[in-house]
Motif scaffolding. Sequence first.
Motif, short mmCIF file in Angstrom:
data_model
loop_
_atom_site.label_atom_id
_atom_site.label_comp_id
_atom_site.label_asym_id
_atom_site.label_seq_id
_atom_site.Cartn_x
_atom_site.Cartn_y
_atom_site.Cartn_z
N PRO A 81 0.82 -1.22 0.00
CA PRO A 81 0.00 0.00 0.00
C PRO A 81 0.85 1.26 0.00
O PRO A 81 1.81 1.38 0.76
CB PRO A 81 -0.81 -0.13 1.29
CG PRO A 81 -0.95 -1.60 1.47
CD PRO A 81 0.34 -2.19 0.99
N CYS A 82 0.47 2.19 -0.86
CA CYS A 82 1.36 3.32 -1.14
C CYS A 82 1.06 4.56 -0.32
O CYS A 82 1.77 5.55 -0.42
CB CYS A 82 1.29 3.68 -2.62
SG CYS A 82 -0.34 4.25 -3.15
N ALA A 123 6.20 7.31 -6.90
CA ALA A 123 7.49 8.00 -6.94
C ALA A 123 7.80 8.72 -5.64
O ALA A 123 8.98 8.98 -5.33
CB ALA A 123 7.51 8.98 -8.12
N GLY A 124 6.76 9.04 -4.84
CA GLY A 124 6.97 9.71 -3.56
C GLY A 124 7.80 8.92 -2.58
O GLY A 124 8.30 9.48 -1.59
N ILE A 125 8.00 7.64 -2.85
CA ILE A 125 8.81 6.80 -1.97
C ILE A 125 10.25 7.31 -1.89
O ILE A 125 10.94 7.11 -0.89
CB ILE A 125 8.76 5.33 -2.44
CG1 ILE A 125 9.31 4.39 -1.37
CG2 ILE A 125 9.52 5.14 -3.74
CD1 ILE A 125 9.11 2.92 -1.71
N TYR A 126 10.71 8.00 -2.94
CA TYR A 126 12.09 8.52 -2.95
C TYR A 126 12.31 9.61 -1.90
O TYR A 126 13.43 9.83 -1.46
CB TYR A 126 12.42 9.09 -4.32
CG TYR A 126 12.89 8.07 -5.33
CD1 TYR A 126 14.11 7.41 -5.18
CD2 TYR A 126 12.11 7.77 -6.44
CE1 TYR A 126 14.53 6.47 -6.11
CE2 TYR A 126 12.53 6.84 -7.38
CZ TYR A 126 13.74 6.19 -7.21
OH TYR A 126 14.16 5.27 -8.13
N SER A 127 11.25 10.31 -1.51
CA SER A 127 11.43 11.48 -0.66
C SER A 127 11.32 11.17 0.82
O SER A 127 11.54 12.05 1.65
CB SER A 127 10.41 12.56 -1.04
OG SER A 127 9.10 12.10 -0.82
N ILE A 128 11.01 9.92 1.19
CA ILE A 128 10.88 9.60 2.61
C ILE A 128 12.26 9.51 3.25
O ILE A 128 13.10 8.71 2.84
CB ILE A 128 10.16 8.26 2.82
CG1 ILE A 128 8.80 8.26 2.14
CG2 ILE A 128 9.99 7.97 4.31
CD1 ILE A 128 8.12 6.93 2.16
N GLY A 129 12.48 10.33 4.25
CA GLY A 129 13.73 10.28 5.01
C GLY A 129 14.96 10.34 4.14
O GLY A 129 15.95 9.65 4.40
N GLY A 130 14.89 11.17 3.09
CA GLY A 130 16.05 11.29 2.21
C GLY A 130 16.37 10.00 1.47
O GLY A 130 17.54 9.71 1.20
N LEU A 153 9.07 4.42 -13.97
CA LEU A 153 8.46 4.19 -15.28
C LEU A 153 7.26 5.11 -15.44
O LEU A 153 6.49 5.32 -14.50
CB LEU A 153 8.02 2.73 -15.42
CG LEU A 153 9.11 1.66 -15.29
CD1 LEU A 153 8.54 0.27 -15.54
CD2 LEU A 153 10.29 1.94 -16.22
N ARG A 154 7.11 5.65 -16.65
CA ARG A 154 5.99 6.54 -16.98
C ARG A 154 4.95 5.73 -17.76
O ARG A 154 5.24 5.27 -18.87
CB ARG A 154 6.48 7.71 -17.82
CG ARG A 154 7.52 8.58 -17.12
CD ARG A 154 8.17 9.54 -18.11
NE ARG A 154 9.13 10.41 -17.44
CZ ARG A 154 8.93 11.70 -17.18
NH1 ARG A 154 7.81 12.27 -17.55
NH2 ARG A 154 9.84 12.41 -16.56
N GLU A 163 -0.90 10.27 -17.38
CA GLU A 163 0.40 10.59 -16.80
C GLU A 163 0.46 9.93 -15.43
O GLU A 163 -0.24 10.33 -14.50
CB GLU A 163 0.55 12.11 -16.67
CG GLU A 163 0.55 12.83 -18.02
CD GLU A 163 0.56 14.34 -17.88
OE1 GLU A 163 0.29 14.83 -16.76
OE2 GLU A 163 0.84 15.03 -18.87
N ARG A 164 1.27 8.90 -15.33
CA ARG A 164 1.35 8.13 -14.09
C ARG A 164 2.79 7.67 -13.91
O ARG A 164 3.36 7.05 -14.80
CB ARG A 164 0.41 6.92 -14.16
CG ARG A 164 0.19 6.20 -12.83
CD ARG A 164 -0.78 5.03 -13.01
NE ARG A 164 -1.18 4.44 -11.74
CZ ARG A 164 -2.25 4.79 -11.04
NH1 ARG A 164 -3.04 5.75 -11.48
NH2 ARG A 164 -2.54 4.19 -9.91
N ARG A 165 3.37 7.98 -12.76
CA ARG A 165 4.75 7.61 -12.46
C ARG A 165 4.76 6.52 -11.40
O ARG A 165 4.10 6.64 -10.37
CB ARG A 165 5.54 8.81 -11.91
CG ARG A 165 5.41 10.09 -12.75
CD ARG A 165 6.24 10.01 -14.02
NE ARG A 165 6.06 11.23 -14.81
CZ ARG A 165 5.16 11.35 -15.78
NH1 ARG A 165 4.34 10.35 -16.05
NH2 ARG A 165 5.07 12.46 -16.49
N ARG A 166 5.52 5.45 -11.64
CA ARG A 166 5.66 4.38 -10.66
C ARG A 166 7.11 3.95 -10.59
O ARG A 166 7.78 3.80 -11.61
CB ARG A 166 4.78 3.18 -11.03
CG ARG A 166 3.29 3.37 -10.70
CD ARG A 166 3.07 3.56 -9.21
NE ARG A 166 1.69 3.70 -8.82
CZ ARG A 166 1.02 4.83 -8.78
NH1 ARG A 166 1.60 5.97 -9.17
NH2 ARG A 166 -0.23 4.87 -8.36
#
Length: 373
Positions: A81-82, A123-130, A153-154, A163-166
């Motif tokens: 779950p995202c 893609a927001g997973i990249y921004s958690i805790g640096g 991937l787009r 437009e969907r980023r994963r």
Amino acid sequence: MAHTAIDLFCGAGGLSAGLEMAGFSVLAGNDMFDAAGETFTRTHEGAKFIPGPIQDLSVERLMEVSGLKRGELTVLVGGPPCQAYSVYNHQRGMHDARATLFREYLRIVEGLQPEWIVMENVAGIYSIGGGEAVHAIKTEMRALGYDVKEKVLRAEEYGVPQERRRVVFIGNRIGAPISHPAPTHGEGLLPFVTIADAIGDLPILANGEDPGPVAYACPPQSEFQRLLREGLELVTNHAAPRLGKANMDRLAHIPAGGSWRDIPHDLLPAGMKRAKRSDHTKRYGRMKWDGLSCTVLTKCDIHWGAFIHPEQERAISVREAARIQSFPDAFEFSGSKTDQYIQVGNAVPPLLGKAIGEHLLFCINNHAKNRAA
């Protein structure tokens, strides 16, 4: 021997559908969302749906259902779950319990020992805790003996009209080179699939109308429509949410490609009267026939995104959202209308799953040839 897959956090089975299109045999799926399980069961006849939270799912149960022994599964796929990772969740972070569900996925990896693993997330997973979440996922996969690479991937570059980023993690324990599928659509490639290509053949609906199974408005007008209709004569889940009078009054002022900025100030919701013109660019957005959709969410709520039909005075239907996600029309979504939108919005677009599946098969076959040489 067929290449096999098991899908964790499977939802309605978008990724499973894509893998099946690519040639995989999906043996099982697990999710705790009952309505999604009903959809999965009806649309993946060869797969067994196992209901309940992943914490309660044993490796022994998966081996029993699939008929496979440890080490025999080709690929284990899943999208934990995202919500904890999404940019829409302003309280996201690794402290959120949902952000550790990938460790449950890894528990199953350790027990089943599949040759390949695929995980996807926002893609927001990249921004958690640096980058803490991404680093933790890769470190723990490597500790289990899997080389891993991830890439954003787009979806629109693989024939999906949105437009969907994963972020897609691909790994294996067999020493095969890891790469991701090359785009098929975009500049110098096939043209993007547009909103007209995606939904132009669906019947006209009034605000809030739910006609039940209904005939298509016309023969297929695009290759995309032919692909997703699969020769069907009736379309299901083509039901529009009911918008209240205030929202209907707003819609009258929004042209194709327009947004909340086109609504007279006195008709705006109170909170948006204070908004900057540069903010909330997708809110109250009306789609354009020749454009792409914004990311389909679990609620196609016009207050949060560009989910107004290009011409008709209503929000897009469940089926239109499913088409924009590239679900075949044979998928009949179970549950309430709210449940149906959640299933569609949470899914991996099947055509993106197909691209991943086809690329996995390419990698598998290449590795086998190189070992035999």
